[in-house]
Design an enzyme around this catalytic site. Sequence first.
Site, PDB file in Angstrom:
ATOM      1  N   ARG A   1     -55.262 -49.631 -31.895  1.00 57.54           N
ATOM      2  CA  ARG A   1     -55.136 -50.972 -31.326  1.00 57.54           C
ATOM      3  C   ARG A   1     -56.050 -51.136 -30.113  1.00 57.54           C
ATOM      4  O   ARG A   1     -56.015 -50.330 -29.186  1.00 57.54           O
ATOM      5  CB  ARG A   1     -53.668 -51.189 -30.945  1.00 57.54           C
ATOM      6  CG  ARG A   1     -53.391 -52.343 -30.031  1.00 57.54           C
ATOM      7  CD  ARG A   1     -51.908 -52.620 -30.019  1.00 57.54           C
ATOM      8  NE  ARG A   1     -51.472 -53.321 -28.839  1.00 57.54           N
ATOM      9  CZ  ARG A   1     -50.202 -53.623 -28.594  1.00 57.54           C
ATOM     10  NH1 ARG A   1     -49.256 -53.279 -29.446  1.00 57.54           N
ATOM     11  NH2 ARG A   1     -49.869 -54.267 -27.500  1.00 57.54           N
TER      12      ARG A   1
ATOM     13  N   HIS B 158     -55.966 -57.158 -30.524  1.00 62.60           N
ATOM     14  CA  HIS B 158     -54.941 -57.964 -29.859  1.00 62.60           C
ATOM     15  C   HIS B 158     -55.600 -59.020 -28.970  1.00 62.60           C
ATOM     16  O   HIS B 158     -56.653 -58.764 -28.373  1.00 62.60           O
ATOM     17  CB  HIS B 158     -54.034 -57.058 -29.024  1.00 62.60           C
ATOM     18  CG  HIS B 158     -52.650 -57.605 -28.835  1.00 62.60           C
ATOM     19  ND1 HIS B 158     -52.212 -58.744 -29.444  1.00 62.60           N
ATOM     20  CD2 HIS B 158     -51.595 -57.151 -28.093  1.00 62.60           C
ATOM     21  CE1 HIS B 158     -50.963 -58.975 -29.094  1.00 62.60           C
ATOM     22  NE2 HIS B 158     -50.555 -58.025 -28.276  1.00 62.60           N
TER      23      HIS B 158
ATOM     24  N   LEU C   4     -41.631 -53.483 -27.540  1.00 63.59           N
ATOM     25  CA  LEU C   4     -41.024 -54.571 -26.759  1.00 63.59           C
ATOM     26  C   LEU C   4     -39.563 -54.763 -27.178  1.00 63.59           C
ATOM     27  O   LEU C   4     -38.667 -54.840 -26.338  1.00 63.59           O
ATOM     28  CB  LEU C   4     -41.799 -55.875 -26.961  1.00 63.59           C
ATOM     29  CG  LEU C   4     -41.143 -57.086 -26.304  1.00 63.59           C
ATOM     30  CD1 LEU C   4     -41.419 -57.115 -24.813  1.00 63.59           C
ATOM     31  CD2 LEU C   4     -41.574 -58.381 -26.947  1.00 63.59           C
TER      32      LEU C   4
HETATM   33  C1  SPV Z   1     -44.674 -54.826 -29.304  1.00 66.45           C
HETATM   34  O1  SPV Z   1     -44.048 -55.499 -30.129  1.00 66.45           O
HETATM   35  O2  SPV Z   1     -44.130 -54.022 -28.558  1.00 66.45           O
HETATM   36  C2  SPV Z   1     -46.125 -54.945 -29.200  1.00 66.45           C
HETATM   37  C3  SPV Z   1     -46.741 -56.226 -29.446  1.00 66.45           C
HETATM   38  O3  SPV Z   1     -46.762 -54.006 -28.840  1.00 66.45           O
HETATM   39  S1  SPV Z   1     -46.988 -57.007 -27.936  1.00 66.45           S
HETATM   40  O4  SPV Z   1     -45.687 -57.318 -27.360  1.00 66.45           O
HETATM   41  O5  SPV Z   1     -47.722 -58.183 -28.302  1.00 66.45           O
HETATM   42  O6  SPV Z   1     -47.755 -56.195 -27.052  1.00 66.45           O
HETATM   43 MG    MG Z   2     -45.637 -52.602 -27.870  1.00 66.78          MG
END
Ligand code: SPV
Ligand code: MG
Length: 293
Positions: free
Chosen positions: A153, A184, A43
Amino acid sequence: MKTQKLRALLNSGEIIKVIGAHNGLSAKLAEQAGFDAIWASGLEISASHAVPDANILTMTENLQAAIVMNQATSIPIICDCDSGYGSVNNVIRMVKEYERNGIAGICIEDKRFPKLNSFIEGSQKLEDISDFQQKIRAAKDTQVNPDFVIIARIEALIAGMGMEEALKRADAYVEAGADAILIHSKMDDINEIQEFITKFDKKTPIVIVPTTYPNITTKEMSDLNIKMVIYANHGLRSAITAMENVFSRIIEDGTTAYIESSITSMDRVFELQGMFEMREKEDRYKKNLLEIR
Ligand code: SPV
Ligand code: MG
């Protein structure tokens, strides 16, 4: 070796505190703040390129960002490798490349390629259990250093597939050789995760990403036997807020006078990027040469 460091953390009795980063500077700030490891967040890295978190960036671009973070720090880097960039063969090359470049661990998720960020509205398509097991097995067979960590995950709770499915997947991924399980959740409390942990009867370490349930403390996590917490995006989000505030103030005020005292000094920037160290080295070698002459 950073791989040894990460493995030692995983074998320790303490909870591992990990924070998301996307470049050398954010990784360095994370280390200085006292985090145990860095999450090279998909992200954060994609947002820092101003593109969606949906496998728009290539593996090479994500790896390059991770290499920069690795070089800027002395703590392990755990890379968010999305769903492994394709099939088993993509995963095999990916593990080779990440390991060869000194990355301490990777995380792959059981979404179908191209993945979508877990918090975006709309349906999430997951891989068949056996297909994802093959990826984990292939990743474990490919790693050369036994300390390299592979986290599997589970996105079943995110995809609305229920607790039974999440537990079935957890068992299957442990059987395939995962070193840790990231469960998650997008709930606003810990209840779902707590239920998962109570029903998951394996010793495999549990990893969480408490983005939507921020009230949980590390003490509560330890009490639940959670081994690793990843604060996945807080660096990025705090930086966006800070920049938006300062940028709009400059436009509004027509001067930088009023924000000057609230932003980092140039000296701190120089310190973080090693300018003083660079100067010191220049002086040292100049002196050396004069002494020799
Ligand atoms: C990321 O930090 O890219 C992740 C966590 O995978 S999440 O944004 O919660 O999917
Ligand atoms: Mg991610």
